[in-house]
Design a protein around this motif. Structure first.
Motif, PDB file in Angstrom:
ATOM      1  N   GLY A  85      -1.193  -1.508  -4.257  1.00  0.00           N
ATOM      2  CA  GLY A  85      -0.311  -2.105  -5.238  1.00  0.00           C
ATOM      3  C   GLY A  85      -0.811  -3.473  -5.659  1.00  0.00           C
ATOM      4  O   GLY A  85      -1.639  -4.075  -4.985  1.00  0.00           O
ATOM      5  N   ASN A  86      -0.296  -3.960  -6.782  1.00  0.00           N
ATOM      6  CA  ASN A  86      -0.668  -5.309  -7.213  1.00  0.00           C
ATOM      7  C   ASN A  86       0.453  -6.295  -6.958  1.00  0.00           C
ATOM      8  O   ASN A  86       0.636  -7.279  -7.681  1.00  0.00           O
ATOM      9  N   PHE A  87       1.222  -6.061  -5.907  1.00  0.00           N
ATOM     10  CA  PHE A  87       2.343  -6.904  -5.527  1.00  0.00           C
ATOM     11  C   PHE A  87       2.536  -6.801  -4.011  1.00  0.00           C
ATOM     12  O   PHE A  87       1.882  -5.977  -3.356  1.00  0.00           O
ATOM     13  N   LYS A  88       3.428  -7.657  -3.468  1.00  0.00           N
ATOM     14  CA  LYS A  88       3.582  -7.743  -2.009  1.00  0.00           C
ATOM     15  C   LYS A  88       4.665  -6.848  -1.431  1.00  0.00           C
ATOM     16  O   LYS A  88       4.495  -6.228  -0.372  1.00  0.00           O
ATOM     17  N   ASN A  89       5.833  -6.843  -2.083  1.00  0.00           N
ATOM     18  CA  ASN A  89       7.004  -6.225  -1.460  1.00  0.00           C
ATOM     19  C   ASN A  89       7.346  -4.874  -2.065  1.00  0.00           C
ATOM     20  O   ASN A  89       7.372  -4.715  -3.274  1.00  0.00           O
ATOM     21  N   ILE A  90       7.649  -3.913  -1.200  1.00  0.00           N
ATOM     22  CA  ILE A  90       7.920  -2.556  -1.629  1.00  0.00           C
ATOM     23  C   ILE A  90       9.225  -2.497  -2.392  1.00  0.00           C
ATOM     24  O   ILE A  90      10.158  -3.256  -2.143  1.00  0.00           O
ATOM     25  N   SER A  91       9.284  -1.628  -3.360  1.00  0.00           N
ATOM     26  CA  SER A  91      10.530  -1.379  -4.077  1.00  0.00           C
ATOM     27  C   SER A  91      10.910   0.082  -3.898  1.00  0.00           C
ATOM     28  O   SER A  91      10.208   0.841  -3.241  1.00  0.00           O
ATOM     29  N   THR A  92      12.014   0.484  -4.507  1.00  0.00           N
ATOM     30  CA  THR A  92      12.432   1.879  -4.391  1.00  0.00           C
ATOM     31  C   THR A  92      11.959   2.714  -5.571  1.00  0.00           C
ATOM     32  O   THR A  92      12.275   3.900  -5.656  1.00  0.00           O
ATOM     33  N   MET A  99       0.854  -1.186   0.000  1.00  0.00           N
ATOM     34  CA  MET A  99       0.000   0.000   0.000  1.00  0.00           C
ATOM     35  C   MET A  99       0.893   1.240   0.000  1.00  0.00           C
ATOM     36  O   MET A  99       1.990   1.238   0.566  1.00  0.00           O
ATOM     37  N   SER A 100       0.416   2.287  -0.642  1.00  0.00           N
ATOM     38  CA  SER A 100       1.206   3.515  -0.720  1.00  0.00           C
ATOM     39  C   SER A 100       0.338   4.757  -0.554  1.00  0.00           C
ATOM     40  O   SER A 100      -0.875   4.713  -0.767  1.00  0.00           O
ATOM     41  N   TRP A 101       1.014   5.818  -0.192  1.00  0.00           N
ATOM     42  CA  TRP A 101       0.433   7.161  -0.231  1.00  0.00           C
ATOM     43  C   TRP A 101       1.126   7.920  -1.355  1.00  0.00           C
ATOM     44  O   TRP A 101       2.357   7.930  -1.448  1.00  0.00           O
ATOM     45  N   VAL A 102       0.326   8.570  -2.156  1.00  0.00           N
ATOM     46  CA  VAL A 102       0.804   9.349  -3.290  1.00  0.00           C
ATOM     47  C   VAL A 102       0.119  10.709  -3.226  1.00  0.00           C
ATOM     48  O   VAL A 102      -1.066  10.784  -2.894  1.00  0.00           O
ATOM     49  N   ARG A 103       0.828  11.767  -3.544  1.00  0.00           N
ATOM     50  CA  ARG A 103       0.211  13.093  -3.477  1.00  0.00           C
ATOM     51  C   ARG A 103       0.356  13.838  -4.790  1.00  0.00           C
ATOM     52  O   ARG A 103       1.216  13.531  -5.612  1.00  0.00           O
ATOM     53  N   VAL A 110       4.757   9.389  -1.915  1.00  0.00           N
ATOM     54  CA  VAL A 110       5.059   9.877  -0.577  1.00  0.00           C
ATOM     55  C   VAL A 110       5.695   8.782   0.267  1.00  0.00           C
ATOM     56  O   VAL A 110       6.760   8.956   0.848  1.00  0.00           O
ATOM     57  N   SER A 111       5.025   7.635   0.297  1.00  0.00           N
ATOM     58  CA  SER A 111       5.474   6.547   1.152  1.00  0.00           C
ATOM     59  C   SER A 111       4.795   5.253   0.739  1.00  0.00           C
ATOM     60  O   SER A 111       3.677   5.268   0.222  1.00  0.00           O
ATOM     61  N   GLY A 112       5.490   4.144   0.969  1.00  0.00           N
ATOM     62  CA  GLY A 112       4.922   2.840   0.692  1.00  0.00           C
ATOM     63  C   GLY A 112       5.268   1.868   1.809  1.00  0.00           C
ATOM     64  O   GLY A 112       6.247   2.068   2.535  1.00  0.00           O
ATOM     65  N   ILE A 113       4.460   0.820   1.926  1.00  0.00           N
ATOM     66  CA  ILE A 113       4.677  -0.175   2.976  1.00  0.00           C
ATOM     67  C   ILE A 113       4.372  -1.556   2.415  1.00  0.00           C
ATOM     68  O   ILE A 113       3.413  -1.750   1.673  1.00  0.00           O
ATOM     69  N   SER A 114       5.232  -2.515   2.764  1.00  0.00           N
ATOM     70  CA  SER A 114       5.062  -3.871   2.262  1.00  0.00           C
ATOM     71  C   SER A 114       3.835  -4.541   2.880  1.00  0.00           C
ATOM     72  O   SER A 114       3.228  -4.035   3.829  1.00  0.00           O
ATOM     73  N   TRP A 115       3.519  -5.709   2.356  1.00  0.00           N
ATOM     74  CA  TRP A 115       2.301  -6.402   2.755  1.00  0.00           C
ATOM     75  C   TRP A 115       2.254  -6.689   4.246  1.00  0.00           C
ATOM     76  O   TRP A 115       1.181  -6.642   4.861  1.00  0.00           O
ATOM     77  N   PHE A 118       8.630   3.887  -8.034  1.00  0.00           N
ATOM     78  CA  PHE A 118       7.172   3.993  -8.116  1.00  0.00           C
ATOM     79  C   PHE A 118       6.756   4.056  -9.573  1.00  0.00           C
ATOM     80  O   PHE A 118       7.259   4.889 -10.336  1.00  0.00           O
ATOM     81  N   TYR A 119       5.829   3.159  -9.917  1.00  0.00           N
ATOM     82  CA  TYR A 119       5.224   3.184 -11.233  1.00  0.00           C
ATOM     83  C   TYR A 119       3.712   3.169 -11.047  1.00  0.00           C
ATOM     84  O   TYR A 119       3.161   2.266 -10.423  1.00  0.00           O
ATOM     85  N   GLU A 120       3.073   4.167 -11.577  1.00  0.00           N
ATOM     86  CA  GLU A 120       1.634   4.294 -11.408  1.00  0.00           C
ATOM     87  C   GLU A 120       0.903   3.044 -11.878  1.00  0.00           C
ATOM     88  O   GLU A 120      -0.103   2.627 -11.286  1.00  0.00           O
ATOM     89  N   LYS A 121       1.424   2.404 -12.910  1.00  0.00           N
ATOM     90  CA  LYS A 121       0.775   1.218 -13.467  1.00  0.00           C
ATOM     91  C   LYS A 121       0.771   0.035 -12.494  1.00  0.00           C
ATOM     92  O   LYS A 121       0.008  -0.902 -12.655  1.00  0.00           O
ATOM     93  N   ASP A 122       1.625   0.086 -11.481  1.00  0.00           N
ATOM     94  CA  ASP A 122       1.702  -0.989 -10.498  1.00  0.00           C
ATOM     95  C   ASP A 122       0.641  -0.867  -9.404  1.00  0.00           C
ATOM     96  O   ASP A 122       0.570  -1.710  -8.517  1.00  0.00           O
ATOM     97  N   TYR A 123      -0.140   0.199  -9.448  1.00  0.00           N
ATOM     98  CA  TYR A 123      -1.179   0.427  -8.445  1.00  0.00           C
ATOM     99  C   TYR A 123      -2.530   0.396  -9.148  1.00  0.00           C
ATOM    100  O   TYR A 123      -2.817   1.257  -9.986  1.00  0.00           O
ATOM    101  N   ASN A 124      -3.318  -0.611  -8.802  1.00  0.00           N
ATOM    102  CA  ASN A 124      -4.536  -0.848  -9.572  1.00  0.00           C
ATOM    103  C   ASN A 124      -5.806  -0.269  -8.956  1.00  0.00           C
ATOM    104  O   ASN A 124      -6.852  -0.272  -9.613  1.00  0.00           O
ATOM    105  N   TYR A 125      -5.718   0.221  -7.731  1.00  0.00           N
ATOM    106  CA  TYR A 125      -6.873   0.872  -7.131  1.00  0.00           C
ATOM    107  C   TYR A 125      -6.403   2.091  -6.331  1.00  0.00           C
ATOM    108  O   TYR A 125      -5.380   2.031  -5.644  1.00  0.00           O
ATOM    109  N   TRP A 126      -7.209   3.154  -6.420  1.00  0.00           N
ATOM    110  CA  TRP A 126      -6.874   4.412  -5.767  1.00  0.00           C
ATOM    111  C   TRP A 126      -8.102   4.934  -5.027  1.00  0.00           C
ATOM    112  O   TRP A 126      -9.242   4.738  -5.474  1.00  0.00           O
TER     113      TRP A 126
END
Length: 126
Positions: A99-106, A34-38, A48-53, A108-116
Protein backbone atom coordinates in the motif's frame (compact mmCIF):
# COMPACT_ATOMS: atom_id res chain seq x y z
CA UNK A 1 13.90 -1.03 -7.15
CA UNK A 2 10.87 -2.26 -5.24
CA UNK A 3 10.41 -6.02 -5.40
CA UNK A 4 7.73 -8.29 -3.95
CA UNK A 5 8.26 -12.02 -4.37
CA UNK A 6 5.60 -14.49 -3.25
CA UNK A 7 6.22 -18.11 -2.45
CA UNK A 8 4.53 -21.02 -0.70
CA UNK A 9 1.66 -21.74 -3.04
CA UNK A 10 0.83 -25.19 -4.31
CA UNK A 11 -1.72 -27.98 -4.43
CA UNK A 12 -3.44 -28.91 -1.18
CA UNK A 13 -6.43 -31.03 -0.27
CA UNK A 14 -9.58 -29.49 1.19
CA UNK A 15 -9.10 -28.91 4.89
CA UNK A 16 -5.36 -28.56 4.50
CA UNK A 17 -3.05 -25.65 5.22
CA UNK A 18 -0.53 -23.50 3.40
CA UNK A 19 1.69 -20.63 4.43
CA UNK A 20 2.40 -17.97 1.87
CA UNK A 21 5.39 -15.67 2.14
CA UNK A 22 6.14 -12.38 0.42
CA UNK A 23 9.75 -11.29 0.55
CA UNK A 24 10.18 -7.58 -0.10
CA UNK A 25 13.01 -5.21 -0.91
CA UNK A 26 13.62 -1.71 -2.20
CA UNK A 27 11.49 0.21 0.29
CA UNK A 28 11.09 0.73 4.04
CA UNK A 29 8.90 -2.24 4.88
CA UNK A 30 7.77 -0.85 8.24
CA UNK A 31 6.29 2.30 6.71
CA UNK A 32 3.44 0.80 4.71
CA UNK A 33 0.31 -1.28 4.79
CA UNK A 34 0.68 -4.66 3.13
CA UNK A 35 -2.10 -6.84 1.76
CA UNK A 36 -2.86 -10.16 0.18
CA UNK A 37 -5.20 -10.07 -2.80
CA UNK A 38 -6.39 -13.05 -4.82
CA UNK A 39 -7.89 -13.68 -8.20
CA UNK A 40 -9.80 -16.84 -8.96
CA UNK A 41 -10.16 -18.07 -12.54
CA UNK A 42 -12.57 -15.88 -14.46
CA UNK A 43 -13.14 -13.53 -11.53
CA UNK A 44 -11.94 -10.14 -10.38
CA UNK A 45 -9.56 -9.21 -7.62
CA UNK A 46 -10.63 -10.06 -4.08
CA UNK A 47 -9.03 -8.49 -1.03
CA UNK A 48 -8.00 -11.34 1.24
CA UNK A 49 -6.29 -9.62 4.13
CA UNK A 50 -4.39 -6.49 5.06
CA UNK A 51 -2.07 -5.45 7.88
CA UNK A 52 -1.05 -2.03 9.11
CA UNK A 53 2.51 -0.76 9.07
CA UNK A 54 3.19 -1.89 12.64
CA UNK A 55 1.17 -5.09 12.55
CA UNK A 56 -1.30 -3.88 15.15
CA UNK A 57 -4.33 -3.71 12.88
CA UNK A 58 -5.53 -6.33 10.45
CA UNK A 59 -8.41 -6.88 8.06
CA UNK A 60 -9.84 -10.12 6.71
CA UNK A 61 -12.36 -10.78 4.03
CA UNK A 62 -15.54 -12.29 5.43
CA UNK A 63 -14.93 -15.79 4.07
CA UNK A 64 -11.36 -15.83 5.40
CA UNK A 65 -12.03 -14.82 9.00
CA UNK A 66 -11.10 -17.51 11.46
CA UNK A 67 -9.19 -19.47 8.84
CA UNK A 68 -6.45 -17.11 7.60
CA UNK A 69 -3.88 -15.17 9.60
CA UNK A 70 -1.77 -12.36 8.22
CA UNK A 71 1.50 -11.33 9.83
CA UNK A 72 4.66 -9.42 9.08
CA UNK A 73 8.27 -9.70 10.16
CA UNK A 74 10.09 -6.41 9.97
CA UNK A 75 13.47 -8.03 10.61
CA UNK A 76 13.03 -10.11 7.46
CA UNK A 77 10.98 -7.57 5.46
CA UNK A 78 8.54 -10.38 4.86
CA UNK A 79 4.76 -10.66 4.82
CA UNK A 80 3.00 -13.94 5.60
CA UNK A 81 -0.42 -15.49 5.16
CA UNK A 82 -1.21 -18.62 7.11
CA UNK A 83 -4.16 -20.36 5.51
CA UNK A 84 -5.96 -23.15 7.35
CA UNK A 85 -9.09 -25.17 6.64
CA UNK A 86 -8.71 -24.49 2.96
CA UNK A 87 -11.69 -24.88 0.68
CA UNK A 88 -11.99 -25.39 -3.06
CA UNK A 89 -13.25 -21.81 -3.38
CA UNK A 90 -9.89 -20.58 -2.06
CA UNK A 91 -8.31 -21.69 -5.32
CA UNK A 92 -6.77 -18.59 -6.88
CA UNK A 93 -3.59 -16.75 -7.66
CA UNK A 94 -2.53 -14.92 -4.51
CA UNK A 95 -0.76 -11.59 -4.81
CA UNK A 96 1.18 -9.63 -2.27
CA UNK A 97 0.68 -5.87 -2.58
CA UNK A 98 2.29 -2.81 -1.02
CA UNK A 99 0.00 0.00 0.00
CA UNK A 100 0.99 3.64 -0.29
CA UNK A 101 -0.23 4.44 3.22
CA UNK A 102 0.35 3.28 6.82
CA UNK A 103 -2.95 2.34 8.40
CA UNK A 104 -5.36 -0.34 7.22
CA UNK A 105 -8.90 0.59 6.32
CA UNK A 106 -12.00 -1.51 5.73
CA UNK A 107 -12.13 -0.66 2.05
CA UNK A 108 -9.86 -1.92 -0.70
CA UNK A 109 -9.00 0.20 -3.69
CA UNK A 110 -6.56 -1.20 -6.19
CA UNK A 111 -5.24 2.30 -6.87
CA UNK A 112 -4.01 2.50 -3.26
CA UNK A 113 -1.51 -0.31 -3.88
CA UNK A 114 1.43 0.79 -5.96
CA UNK A 115 3.49 -2.39 -6.14
CA UNK A 116 2.44 -6.00 -6.62
CA UNK A 117 4.20 -9.33 -6.70
CA UNK A 118 3.97 -11.80 -9.56
CA UNK A 119 1.55 -14.03 -7.67
CA UNK A 120 1.60 -17.60 -6.41
CA UNK A 121 -0.95 -20.23 -7.37
CA UNK A 122 -2.97 -21.92 -4.66
CA UNK A 123 -5.06 -24.89 -5.75
CA UNK A 124 -7.36 -26.64 -3.29
CA UNK A 125 -8.51 -29.96 -4.69
CA UNK A 126 -8.82 -33.59 -3.76
Amino acid sequence: EVQLVESGGGLVQPGGSLRLSCTTSGFTFDDFVMSWVRQAPGKGLEWVSGISWNGESTYYGESMRGRFTISRDSAKNTLYLQMNSLKSEDTAVYYCAKGNFKNISTQFYEKDYNYWGQGTQVTVSS
